[in-house]
Design a protein around this motif. Structure first.
Motif, short mmCIF file in Angstrom:
data_model
loop_
_atom_site.label_atom_id
_atom_site.label_comp_id
_atom_site.label_asym_id
_atom_site.label_seq_id
_atom_site.Cartn_x
_atom_site.Cartn_y
_atom_site.Cartn_z
N SER A 14 1.71 31.37 10.94
CA SER A 14 0.69 30.16 10.26
C SER A 14 1.71 29.10 9.51
O SER A 14 1.14 28.42 9.30
N ALA A 15 1.27 30.24 8.20
CA ALA A 15 1.80 29.31 7.02
C ALA A 15 3.08 29.36 6.68
O ALA A 15 3.39 27.46 6.49
N LEU A 16 4.42 30.08 7.78
CA LEU A 16 5.17 29.25 8.09
C LEU A 16 5.53 28.28 9.24
O LEU A 16 6.07 26.73 8.64
N GLY A 17 4.95 28.09 9.68
CA GLY A 17 4.88 27.48 10.60
C GLY A 17 3.57 25.45 10.56
O GLY A 17 4.32 24.99 9.99
N GLN A 18 3.24 25.77 9.02
CA GLN A 18 2.71 24.88 8.79
C GLN A 18 3.04 24.62 7.97
O GLN A 18 3.28 22.88 7.91
N LEU A 19 4.39 24.67 7.11
CA LEU A 19 4.87 24.38 6.39
C LEU A 19 5.87 23.65 6.71
O LEU A 19 6.55 22.38 6.78
#
Length: 435
Positions: free
Chosen positions: A358-363
């Motif tokens: 999720s964090a990588l996707g948000q970036l």
């Protein structure tokens, strides 16, 4: 804050005392009300303080900055008008090729991160986990999952910004709180919706998001879209609907209708309960679409102001999101029961990988919106939704019907037409964002 906290606990007491409320399919509405009340313990005092500071011209009167004044400036100060916002120059061939590579990079990152995230999201909300005492239980606290996701994303963004020597914030925090609120609401809604509808139905609802995103862009940023853009958006939504309906997303609805026609007695009650569950899922998904469309459009408008990088956007939004979700979570009575799941190694591993993806996707989301705008991001995410269902078909052996294949062809034809029209259209100077 004390008053809102008292209101929260009075609502919770009324909810727990009513045995009928806790058993109906619409109990999600009360949980949503409790969450919003929890968010208000941060938002309402913050809004009052923001208005008070600007009414007394607090920041203009500061002569000897202290730690408190710097903190208040970082949260409630005005956007730095001195940040340059140059007009974008016309692109030469080399720059266009670089943009194509950048778009491919963002596309690959979004697809990979959110395919993993989608599979784990479905597993966590629908499968049972073995607890340390040997019992099995199903995780149900969507708010805890939202908080863990946002906390990991905040840590990733802050560490990356510190490692590169850049500032954590590109502007005051309060403008980011608007998208943070809709971000935590949309995340909670999509997790909660999996309790009532299947994963394909959830994906189907997201496939039509390009139209509300364009509507939000027209309202927030006063962006004018051409007829070709509206037409291709409608074709993309239609193609995705054909594809997802052809892969079995409508099976659940058809079953509910059959049960409602032929069932009687207990079977009729079960069908009515299933219909109520489907209605609850539809309401949650509609709320998700509204919140998520606002989130991406507001972030695009913030990027247009200049001075904010994708990492700074990720850090600021998740900082506000952590505060909001923590305020709601700490007042929840089931916090200890939800935290018990973290003692399960399998759940803890799934939650960590889900949060990292999720964090990588948000970036990648912020990078895509920053480089190409909210509509291009939505088109990529629409294709990701098709890939998610294809992956589900590959894993579980679902067949792809003729209408589904026609839907895929329609989507790609609409995308090709959209790109062609964009290349033929004359370049217009970017309009100022309205915030």
């Amino acid at each position: 804050m004390w008053l809102i906290g008292r209101l929260y606990h009075e609502l919770l007491y009324a909810y727990e005392q009513s045995s009928t409320l806790t058993n109906i399919e619409y109990s999600w509405l009360f949980r949503l009300l409790l969450n919003v009340t929890g968010y208000s313990t941060i938002l309402v005092p913050g809004f009052i303080l923001y208005k008070y500071l600007h009414k007394i011209n607090y920041f203009q009167k500061i002569t000897n900055p202290s730690c408190l004044s710097r903190c208040l400036q970082a949260i409630f100060g005005e956007w730095d008008d001195r940040i340059p916002d140059p007009a974008k120059p016309s692109k030469v061939e080399g720059e266009k090729r670089k943009d194509s590579i950048e778009l491919l990079f963002c596309f690959t990152g979004l697809m990979g991160a959110y395919l993993v995230w989608g599979l784990l999201q479905e597993k966590i909300m629908t499968q049972k986990y073995v607890m340390p005492d040997g019992s099995t239980a199903r995780f149900s606290d969507s708010q805890l999952l939202v908080f863990v996701n946002r906390l990991v994303a905040l840590a990733v963004a802050a560490l990356r910004l510190r490692a590169s020597g850049r500032a954590l914030l590109g502007g005051p925090l309060y403008p980011f709180s608007y998208s943070a609120l809709t971000n935590v609401l949309s995340a909670w809604c999509q997790y909660e919706a999996l309790k009532y509808v299947s994963f394909p139905v959830q994906v189907l609802s997201k496939s039509c998001k390009v139209i509300p995103v364009m509507l939000m862009g027209a309202v927030l940023s006063r962006h004018k879209y051409s007829r070709a853009e509206w037409g291709t958006a409608a074709l993309i939504s239609l193609g995705m609907a054909l594809f997802l309906l052809g892969t079995g997303a409508a099976v659940q609805v058809m079953t509910l209708r059959a049960g409602a026609r032929g069932a009687g007695g207990a079977a009729g009650a079960a069908a009515a309960g299933a219909a109520a569950g489907a209605a609850s899922g539809a309401c949650l998904l509609a709320l998700y679409l509204c919140c998520d469309s606002f989130t991406s459009s507001w972030q695009a408008a913030l990027f247009a102001r200049g001075g904010v990088s994708a990492l700074q956007m990720l850090c600021a939004v998740n900082c506000c999101s952590c505060a909001l979700s923590a305020a709601a979570l700490l007042q929840a009575p089931a916090l200890s029961a939800a935290a018990r799941f973290l003692q399960s190694p399998v759940f803890a591993a799934d939650c960590l990988v889900l949060s990292l993806s999720s964090a990588l996707g948000q970036l990648f989301i912020y990078r895509t919106i920053f480089k190409f705008g909210a509509v291009v991001f939505t088109i990529i995410m629409t294709l990701r939704q098709a890939a998610s269902v294809l992956l589900s078909c590959a894993v579980y052996g679902h067949a792809v019907s003729g209408p589904a294949a026609a839907g895929v062809l329609l989507v790609f034809a609409a995308l090709a037409l959209r790109l062609y029209c964009k290349q033929r259209a004359p370049r217009a100077p970017p309009a100022a964002a309205a915030l």
